[in-house]
Design a protein around this motif. Structure first.
Motif: not given
Length: 181
Positions: A46-63
């Motif tokens: 998710t990301a904040g802002g004037e209108r919140p945004a978000g998307f489903t991710a399967t690319s998440l990785a611990s770096v």
């Protein structure tokens, strides 16, 4: 005049042969075919802002654990991709096996992802934090690297919480799954 496009049944197969043998040249079809066999955890970014945004991710990785850093990819031209491009901080939410509907909602284009029944609140740095997830992090974006039509984002965790125990939601073979005993 150009030739008409073939009917779908006449189009050549884009299936990639499986099994041992001569390696195939790298392609989008090959990458998709190989990664359909890779079970991935499901997260919502998710990301904040004037209108919140978000998307489903399967690319998440611990770096890295020290410093605590993660990475994920996002489509650059999407609403969420543009929001992440402007955001100093993002939220990372690990979904449980009971949250398939939430994952599907955040994967669907054009959906009002933050309207009921989604439960969320403004978290640290104004980042939308989803209720009921297994755990969440708020991360400060430290780099963005364009890759094709996507952006690879690396971010450092600045806050978070392990919210609940349970089994994770997975993505495998083009659909959501749960761990089996």
């Amino acid at each position: 005049m150009s030739d008409p496009l073939p009917l779908p049944a006449q189009r050549p197969s884009t299936a990639v042969p499986s099994g041992p043998g001569t390696p195939l040249p790298g392609s989008a079809d090959l990458l998709r075919s190989v990664f359909r066999r890779h079970a991935a955890g499901v997260a919502v970014i998710t990301a904040g802002g004037e209108r919140p945004a978000g998307f489903t991710a399967t690319s998440l990785a611990s770096v890295s654990a020290d410093p605590p850093a993660i990475s994920f990819g996002v489509a650059s031209g999407s609403f969420s991709g543009r929001a992440v491009a402007r955001a100093a901080h993002v939220g990372v939410h690990i979904l449980g096996e009971h949250q398939e509907e939430l994952a599907a909602l955040f994967a669907r284009g054009g959906a009002d992802r933050f309207a009921p029944p989604t439960r969320w609140s403004a978290g640290p740095e104004g980042v939308p934090v989803l209720d009921g997830v297994q755990g969440w992090l708020v991360c400060r974006v430290i780099s963005r690297t364009p890759v094709g039509g996507h952006c690879l984002v690396v971010a450092r965790a600045v806050a978070g919480r392990v919210a609940s125990d349970g089994r994770p939601l997975l993505y495998h073979q083009g659909r959501f799954n749960a761990l089996r005993d």
